[in-house]
Design an enzyme around this catalytic site. Structure first.
Site, PDB file in Angstrom:
ATOM      1  N   LYS A  18      -3.120 -31.663  23.920  1.00  0.00           N
ATOM      2  CA  LYS A  18      -3.839 -32.001  25.143  1.00  0.00           C
ATOM      3  C   LYS A  18      -5.003 -30.974  24.875  1.00  0.00           C
ATOM      4  O   LYS A  18      -5.158 -29.954  24.177  1.00  0.00           O
ATOM      5  CB  LYS A  18      -3.197 -31.478  26.465  1.00  0.00           C
ATOM      6  CG  LYS A  18      -2.672 -30.219  26.799  1.00  0.00           C
ATOM      7  CD  LYS A  18      -3.857 -29.173  27.104  1.00  0.00           C
ATOM      8  CE  LYS A  18      -3.115 -27.734  27.295  1.00  0.00           C
ATOM      9  NZ  LYS A  18      -4.079 -26.514  27.101  1.00  0.00           N
ATOM     10  N   ASP A 145       2.558 -27.149  31.723  1.00  0.00           N
ATOM     11  CA  ASP A 145       1.928 -28.100  31.018  1.00  0.00           C
ATOM     12  C   ASP A 145       2.978 -29.338  30.566  1.00  0.00           C
ATOM     13  O   ASP A 145       2.343 -30.452  30.127  1.00  0.00           O
ATOM     14  CB  ASP A 145       1.095 -27.617  29.650  1.00  0.00           C
ATOM     15  CG  ASP A 145      -0.075 -26.906  30.098  1.00  0.00           C
ATOM     16  OD1 ASP A 145      -0.447 -26.778  31.086  1.00  0.00           O
ATOM     17  OD2 ASP A 145      -0.508 -26.018  28.783  1.00  0.00           O
TER      18      ASP A 145
HETATM   19  P1  ATP Z   1      -0.791 -23.652  26.006  1.00  0.00           P
HETATM   20  O1  ATP Z   1      -2.104 -24.278  25.518  1.00  0.00           O
HETATM   21  O2  ATP Z   1       0.278 -24.207  26.639  1.00  0.00           O
HETATM   22  O3  ATP Z   1      -1.090 -22.164  26.655  1.00  0.00           O
HETATM   23  P2  ATP Z   1      -0.481 -22.990  23.378  1.00  0.00           P
HETATM   24  O4  ATP Z   1      -0.797 -24.282  22.647  1.00  0.00           O
HETATM   25  O5  ATP Z   1      -1.756 -21.675  23.127  1.00  0.00           O
HETATM   26  O6  ATP Z   1       0.135 -23.201  24.483  1.00  0.00           O
HETATM   27  P3  ATP Z   1       1.989 -22.929  21.784  1.00  0.00           P
HETATM   28  O7  ATP Z   1       1.601 -23.692  20.712  1.00  0.00           O
HETATM   29  O8  ATP Z   1       2.688 -23.784  22.943  1.00  0.00           O
HETATM   30  O9  ATP Z   1       0.642 -22.364  22.448  1.00  0.00           O
HETATM   31  O10 ATP Z   1       2.813 -21.621  21.564  1.00  0.00           O
HETATM   32  C1  ATP Z   1       3.009 -20.551  22.217  1.00  0.00           C
HETATM   33  C2  ATP Z   1       4.068 -19.682  21.662  1.00  0.00           C
HETATM   34  O11 ATP Z   1       5.510 -20.323  22.197  1.00  0.00           O
HETATM   35  C3  ATP Z   1       4.231 -19.632  20.205  1.00  0.00           C
HETATM   36  O12 ATP Z   1       3.840 -18.397  19.869  1.00  0.00           O
HETATM   37  C4  ATP Z   1       5.715 -19.895  19.759  1.00  0.00           C
HETATM   38  O13 ATP Z   1       6.298 -18.467  19.520  1.00  0.00           O
HETATM   39  C5  ATP Z   1       6.378 -20.275  21.236  1.00  0.00           C
HETATM   40  N1  ATP Z   1       7.159 -21.440  21.017  1.00  0.00           N
HETATM   41  C6  ATP Z   1       8.389 -21.767  21.284  1.00  0.00           C
HETATM   42  N2  ATP Z   1       8.620 -23.057  20.906  1.00  0.00           N
HETATM   43  C7  ATP Z   1       7.688 -23.458  20.533  1.00  0.00           C
HETATM   44  C8  ATP Z   1       7.530 -24.676  19.891  1.00  0.00           C
HETATM   45  N3  ATP Z   1       8.471 -25.818  19.913  1.00  0.00           N
HETATM   46  N4  ATP Z   1       6.393 -25.003  19.176  1.00  0.00           N
HETATM   47  C9  ATP Z   1       5.380 -24.130  19.359  1.00  0.00           C
HETATM   48  N5  ATP Z   1       5.556 -22.909  19.775  1.00  0.00           N
HETATM   49  C10 ATP Z   1       6.634 -22.756  20.393  1.00  0.00           C
END
Ligand code: ATP
Length: 311
Positions: A18, A145
């Site tokens: 997203k 989210d």
């Molecule tokens: P958001 O946009 O929801 O704030 P993000 O995109 O910045 O999130 P994510 O990619 O969701 O961040 O990852 C955040 C943390 O979640 C990662 O550093 C990782 O350690 C943990 N995590 C746990 N499960 C997963 C997964 N299936 N995929 C990605 N990260 C994961």
């Protein structure tokens, strides 16, 4: 006598990333969460989540960003499968496999997407037949989210972002994403936002009519003019190099640009697919960002690619 029962075939779900077209952040609540008014759009960068019956609960991760994802009990897709299994049916264990294309800790909700994908996949594997609304209720327990990644499309989010309302949006928008090779922690970016605001009064966030009008028009120029992210300044404060990436993309002809969620991915809106290819090539050549992806939106939320044999 032979048994008619066959083990269900694995189920694979495709789930998008997203971008927040508008992310307005209020003052922190008593529980520490910030009230949000946001407009999400699901974009065509996909993870694939496969679930299959197994003797024990497990998760494996492959794909370009696999090394950055925990393959243990903290993995959000595994947590989602276990939560649904416990809540709904006292289910037998599944092995979860993730093919990871969504940048990790990039502000594109990759972990939430995997949780949403696992819920939809397990619903199909176990033949639960839950309604989208029922899955979304469970999804909230896994993250703000997650319900949106089940819904997809373009939607407004309030509360912590989990209370969804439909938005009237026309057309397809073309995006170029400038990725980073290091992530940003979402809590750290919110904390920096609070620090930068200091004691200044912060209004409760509310959706902007200009954003709704731009989405109704389907005009990329109109949308580019109203992109807004209250976390952008905080992301730039923690990662000063991002300002240069944003300026470069705008200088190279993007209609608009914005930090995606809590960053550090920068999302550029372009006129059409061709403009996206040009911008992606130029941004790559600039050497300012290690990886560039193109995608369009809105796209559907988590959906099954291969159904269960028993369904
Ligand atoms: P958001 O946009 O929801 O704030 P993000 O995109 O910045 O999130 P994510 O990619 O969701 O961040 O990852 C955040 C943390 O979640 C990662 O550093 C990782 O350690 C943990 N995590 C746990 N499960 C997963 C997964 N299936 N995929 C990605 N990260 C994961």
């Amino acid at each position: 006598m032979t048994s008619a029962w066959t083990e269900p075939a694995p189920v694979t779900v495709r789930v998008p990333a997203k971008v927040n077209l508008e992310l307005l952040v209020g003052p922190p609540r008593e529980d520490g969460y910030h009230p949000l008014s946001t407009v999400y759009q699901a974009v065509g960068i996909y993870d694939e989540i496969t679930v299959r019956p197994a003797d024990t609960w497990s998760v494996t991760v492959t794909g370009p960003f696999a090394d950055l994802v925990p393959a243990d009990d903290t993995n959000l897709a595994l947590r989602a499968a276990r939560l649904l299994g416990g809540d709904a049916v006292d289910a037998a264990p599944v092995a979860v496999s993730i093919y990871k294309r969504i940048p990790v800790a990039g502000g594109m909700a990759g972990g939430s997407a995997d949780a949403a994908g696992a819920l939809v996949a397990c619903d199909a594997l176990w033949n639960l037949g839950l309604h989208k609304e029922e899955l979304e209720e469970i999804a909230v327990e896994l993250g703000s989210d997650v319900p949106f990644l089940i819904t997809g499309g373009t939607a407004m989010g309030s509360g912590r972002g989990e209370l969804l309302a439909p938005v009237l949006a026309h057309g397809t928008f073309h995006w170029v994403f400038a990725l980073s090779d290091t992530g940003l922690s979402t809590p750290a970016v919110y904390a920096e936002c609070d620090r930068l605001r200091g004691d200044a009064p912060v209004a409760m966030p509310a959706p902007k009519p200009e954003m709704m009008a731009a989405l109704r028009s389907g005009d990329a120029h109109a949308l580019a003019a109203v992109l807004e992210n209250d976390l952008q300044e905080a992301a730039f404060s923690l990662r000063p190099d991002l300002g240069g990436v944003l300026a470069e993309g705008l200088g190279l002809g993007a209609l608009g640009g914005i930090v995606s969620g809590s960053g550090p991915t920068i999302a550029f809106l372009v006129e059409d697919k061709e403009a996206g290819i040009d911008l992606a090539v130029s941004l790559t050549a600039s050497g300012l960002c290690p990886d560039v992806r193109r995608a369009s939106g809105p796209v559907h939320g988590a959906h099954v690619l291969h159904g269960s044999r028993s369904s």
